[in-house]
Enzyme design. Structure first.
Site, short mmCIF file in Angstrom:
data_model
loop_
_atom_site.label_atom_id
_atom_site.label_comp_id
_atom_site.label_asym_id
_atom_site.label_seq_id
_atom_site.Cartn_x
_atom_site.Cartn_y
_atom_site.Cartn_z
N SER A 49 -7.46 5.51 0.15
CA SER A 49 -7.78 4.24 -0.50
C SER A 49 -9.24 3.88 -0.26
CB SER A 49 -6.89 3.12 0.05
OG SER A 49 -5.53 3.44 -0.07
N GLN A 95 -5.87 -1.57 -6.60
CA GLN A 95 -6.46 -0.66 -5.62
C GLN A 95 -7.17 0.48 -6.34
OE1 GLN A 95 -4.39 2.47 -2.82
NE2 GLN A 95 -4.30 0.48 -1.80
N ASP A 145 0.81 -1.22 0.00
CA ASP A 145 0.00 0.00 0.00
C ASP A 145 0.84 1.27 0.00
OD1 ASP A 145 -2.56 1.30 0.08
OD2 ASP A 145 -2.19 1.78 2.18
#
Length: 320
Positions: free
Chosen positions: A255, A305, A234
């Site tokens: 996110s 993502q 991430d």
């Protein structure tokens, strides 16, 4: 396409084993991903690094949720995928509770659902699927990009120090770089094509980074390395979508979801190439996709993502 296990683009052979240094074990194992079990399927996680946004780092929540899920399956089952949604901003002032539901336990596959809770409300949901090892003659993968090995590249910290040595760098940018340098991120990063902080032209929404956990983890249950990779995946991922839009200043970025697929064994404390790209952005959202490659060219992990952006035009002023 290349057969799985083919030679990579950064030098063959496994990475030399770093000797166990005792007190230099990765903080990702000793602290960040070391959950406290409260009941059979209830865990508590604490925080190591909090971004400047003062919201919890998404990679930490994903990694801790996978730790909780992994503690609810047998040692022989390995995670092959996870799918997550971030539903509320995390509060860095309080711990996170992780509640696991044993959704299904089958002969080959098992599913565990995890809910992360703060202040009595879910901030994150995740489903992770585990599989008992099974062989198959059907195998293929893409070819790893050809890039310089990490030994030939500067770390993120060294690059920042290089920028700070410019005597003409404006004070506001010095403060920004010093803030980044002061962050205690437990990840080693070496950009293959370091970004130019003075750039004003759009660039392709792609980046290549060598990444690994800071500190020693060693040979252990593969689920441990997958949890660490979830944390690493991430970091700087969503920013790939903004490389084409330097004319805008980010007011808000977060996110929305995060998915991962695990393909082959790897060591998260060994250098892996993180290939990131953004095929689309629009509607205040951006999509990013990533691949984590082992040094020997094996595709270990695939990530995806989507995030939300709020931007405003960047004031037209020099950084020098």
């Amino acid at each position: 396409m290349a057969a799985a296990g083919g030679a990579g683009g950064a030098g063959g052979g496994p990475e030399p084993e770093r000797p166990p240094p005792g007190d230099l074990r990765s903080v990702l194992i000793t602290s960040v991903l070391n959950l406290e079990r409260l009941e059979l399927d209830l865990f508590r996680g604490r925080h190591h690094w909090v971004p400047a946004t003062q919201r919890l780092f998404g990679g930490q929540i994903v990694g801790q949720a996978l730790v909780a899920a992994a503690r609810a399956v047998s040692r022989h089952e390995q995670v092959h995928s996870l799918h997550c949604y971030f539903v509320r901003a995390g509060d860095p002032k309080v711990p996170v509770l992780y509640k696991v539901e044993r959704t299904r336990t089958g002969r080959s596959f098992s599913v565990r659902s995890v809910k992360a809770i703060q202040h009595g409300k879910p901030i994150f949901t995740c489903q992770a699927s585990f599989q008992l090892s099974q062989g198959s003659p059907v195998q293929h993968q893409f070819t790893m990009p050809s890039v310089p090995p990490p030994e030939e590249l500067l770390t993120q910290e060294e690059l920042i120090q290089k920028f700070l040595q410019n005597p003409n760098l404006a004070e506001k940018y010095k403060k920004h770089l010093n803030k980044i340098q002061a962050e205690d991120v437990p990840i080693d990063i070496k950009p293959v094509n370091p970004p130019d902080i003075f750039r004003v032209e759009p660039q392709e929404p792609k980046q290549l980074l060598w990444v690994r956990a800071r500190g020693y983890i060693g040979e252990t249950d593969m689920k441990v390395h997958c949890c660490v990779a979830a944390y690493i995946s991430d970091y700087a991922f969503l920013g790939t979508a903004l490389l084409r839009h330097p004319q805008y200043h980010i007011k808000f970025m977060a996110s929305l979801d995060h998915s991962m697929w695990f393909h082959a064994p790897f060591r998260a404390d060994h250098w892996m190439l993180y290939e990131c790209e953004s095929p689309w952005a629009g509607g205040c959202r951006g999509l990013v996709q990533g691949r984590l490659w082992r040094r020997d060219g094996v595709l270990a992990v695939t990530c995806a993502q989507e995030g939300v952006f709020r931007v405003e035009p960047t004031p037209n002023q020099s950084k020098l």
